[in-house]
Scaffold this active site. Sequence first.
Site, mmCIF file in Angstrom:
data_model
loop_
_atom_site.group_PDB
_atom_site.id
_atom_site.type_symbol
_atom_site.label_atom_id
_atom_site.label_comp_id
_atom_site.label_asym_id
_atom_site.label_seq_id
_atom_site.Cartn_x
_atom_site.Cartn_y
_atom_site.Cartn_z
ATOM 1 N N LYS A 116 0.841 -11.717 0.560
ATOM 2 C CA LYS A 116 1.458 -10.751 -0.354
ATOM 3 C C LYS A 116 2.949 -10.708 -0.020
ATOM 4 O O LYS A 116 3.372 -10.022 0.890
ATOM 5 C CB LYS A 116 0.828 -9.365 -0.172
ATOM 6 C CG LYS A 116 0.956 -8.412 -1.381
ATOM 7 C CD LYS A 116 2.311 -7.952 -1.763
ATOM 8 C CE LYS A 116 3.029 -7.059 -0.793
ATOM 9 N NZ LYS A 116 4.404 -6.696 -1.349
ATOM 10 N N GLY B 130 2.870 -8.575 -5.808
ATOM 11 C CA GLY B 130 2.384 -7.238 -6.115
ATOM 12 C C GLY B 130 3.025 -6.199 -5.231
ATOM 13 O O GLY B 130 3.665 -6.523 -4.224
ATOM 14 N N GLY C 61 3.333 -3.163 -2.528
ATOM 15 C CA GLY C 61 2.665 -2.889 -1.266
ATOM 16 C C GLY C 61 1.588 -1.836 -1.381
ATOM 17 O O GLY C 61 0.540 -1.932 -0.739
ATOM 18 N N VAL D 81 -1.379 -4.101 -4.000
ATOM 19 C CA VAL D 81 -1.941 -5.318 -3.427
ATOM 20 C C VAL D 81 -1.992 -5.225 -1.902
ATOM 21 O O VAL D 81 -3.007 -5.556 -1.271
ATOM 22 C CB VAL D 81 -1.135 -6.552 -3.876
ATOM 23 C CG1 VAL D 81 -1.618 -7.810 -3.151
ATOM 24 C CG2 VAL D 81 -1.262 -6.741 -5.379
ATOM 25 N N GLY D 82 -0.905 -4.762 -1.302
ATOM 26 C CA GLY D 82 -0.896 -4.620 0.150
ATOM 27 C C GLY D 82 -1.959 -3.667 0.647
ATOM 28 O O GLY D 82 -2.630 -3.934 1.656
ATOM 29 N N GLU E 117 5.218 -6.841 13.045
ATOM 30 C CA GLU E 117 6.611 -7.032 13.452
ATOM 31 C C GLU E 117 7.412 -6.038 12.642
ATOM 32 O O GLU E 117 7.608 -6.197 11.437
ATOM 33 C CB GLU E 117 7.033 -8.474 13.201
ATOM 34 C CG GLU E 117 8.337 -8.852 13.889
ATOM 35 C CD GLU E 117 9.542 -8.484 13.057
ATOM 36 O OE1 GLU E 117 10.186 -7.461 13.392
ATOM 37 O OE2 GLU E 117 9.845 -9.182 12.089
ATOM 38 N N CYS F 270 16.012 -6.990 11.227
ATOM 39 C CA CYS F 270 15.421 -6.119 12.241
ATOM 40 C C CYS F 270 15.908 -6.467 13.639
ATOM 41 O O CYS F 270 15.873 -5.629 14.542
ATOM 42 C CB CYS F 270 13.898 -6.207 12.185
ATOM 43 S SG CYS F 270 13.269 -7.903 12.272
ATOM 44 N N GLU G 199 17.117 2.930 11.998
ATOM 45 C CA GLU G 199 17.451 1.602 11.495
ATOM 46 C C GLU G 199 18.139 1.711 10.140
ATOM 47 O O GLU G 199 17.549 2.182 9.170
ATOM 48 C CB GLU G 199 16.189 0.740 11.383
ATOM 49 C CG GLU G 199 16.476 -0.698 11.047
ATOM 50 C CD GLU G 199 15.228 -1.569 11.070
ATOM 51 O OE1 GLU G 199 15.301 -2.701 11.564
ATOM 52 O OE2 GLU G 199 14.172 -1.109 10.589
#
Length: 471
Positions: free
Chosen positions: A169, A200, A202, A205-206, A244, A278, A378
């Site tokens: 995905k 898709g 998140g 589909v996620g 991650e 990141c 972040e």
Amino acid sequence: MRTIDTVYIDGQFVTPHGEELFDLFNPASEEKIGQVRLGDAVDAKAAVAAAKRAFPAYSRTSKAERIGLLRRLHDAVVARSDVLAAAMIEEYGAPQAFVGFSVAHAANLFLDMANTVEAFEFTQTVGGAQVSLQPVGVVAAISPWNSNIGSICSKLATALAAGCTVVIKPSEMSATQTQVLTEALHEAGLPPGVFNIVNGRGDVVGAELSSHPDVAKVTFTGSTAVGRSIMRSGAETMKRVTLELGGKGPNIILPDADVEAAVSTVVAVGFLNSGQACIAGTRVLAPRSRLPEILERLKTAVAALKVGGSADSAVKVGPMVSQKQWDRVQSYIHLGLEEGAELLVGGEGRPAGLERGWFVQPTVFAGVNNDMRIAREEIFGPVLCVIPYDDEEEAIAIANDSPYGLQAYVESADVAHARRVAERLDCGRVTINGAPHAPLAPFGGFKQSGIGREYGRYGLEAHLEVRAVLG
């Protein structure tokens, strides 16, 4: 304009069940360049079913067969390198140097994993037991927009090397890059269902992949918040996870460092991928004894950075990926001023001469303490914070005082000294004096930067289950 109206399931490009259209933009011009038709939960289920059907046969393939397959995938991506680079430039706007690295890196990930498999023993003897490392099953791979093709290739290569089948995905914001990459991967001629790719959202589909009972493992790169939700969703079926997640990397300039070289590295790793990384070293820890010199050089270096579109090879910082991301970065620059940090260079708004495009001025704050939000959260943009320290113990304490622990940096004229400092940092990877990327070294984070490791044998082992047979 381009319309992407297929997903890839069971070895074929098929029209998705989902009907939602998502607009695609060129971030350097803000122009709409196309649309992608997004898959939905029905498409995700179909992809999982295809991967499940393909798993029994694929999981029994030999090392030689997997190595050959990985090499074919490498060749297929190399053959489309120019088209991939063009798609990345148009849809993401990254500087040319980063695009060149990213495309070559994506292709080489298949060779790296082929070499890893070649040296790996899937059957071992431990005492009187025979220990076999078995593929975990169907893997769901969820990849981010800031490293779309590299993340897809990394997760795909590792899962296939382990004997797993995959449903990917990708970010819907990277659909053009995904389409070109999928076409390349299709040319490699893998058995149907071994890998599947469904564009898709998140939360659609996620979410389906994270909770589906036939998915044995989820490997995800993205925000810590989404990582938490994936863990919660997968808990019901005890899914294995590799996460991650976010980072707020410290870059410690030790007092013995060559300041010119150190500042050069600080700028390179701080503004990596236009700050949308990141692993970026965004907290610059500077010895108070050398602070004026460091700030002067840093101000000069950052002010000289060229910001703009990818057509200019001199550009070092490209646009943010979207209006939403531009707004987010602007809000943090404004917050830094509200928190009382000193604006060394940059600031709010677009760089001079750039009236359109989601460009941000490369920004550095001085006078920052580690309790400020700009030092703890972040930002994911070209914004650095300089935090002074009095001695090495304080520097290490500040570096470790973070909810994150992904990647850190140390600058020193004495590599042995830098290594001693590195060993005390709570993070998954430490880079000394701008050392180059090591593709087989493990990558992943401590604390809220994630769980598990990617790359090389550590990434491979994360896709295997261990069975011991006694007698």
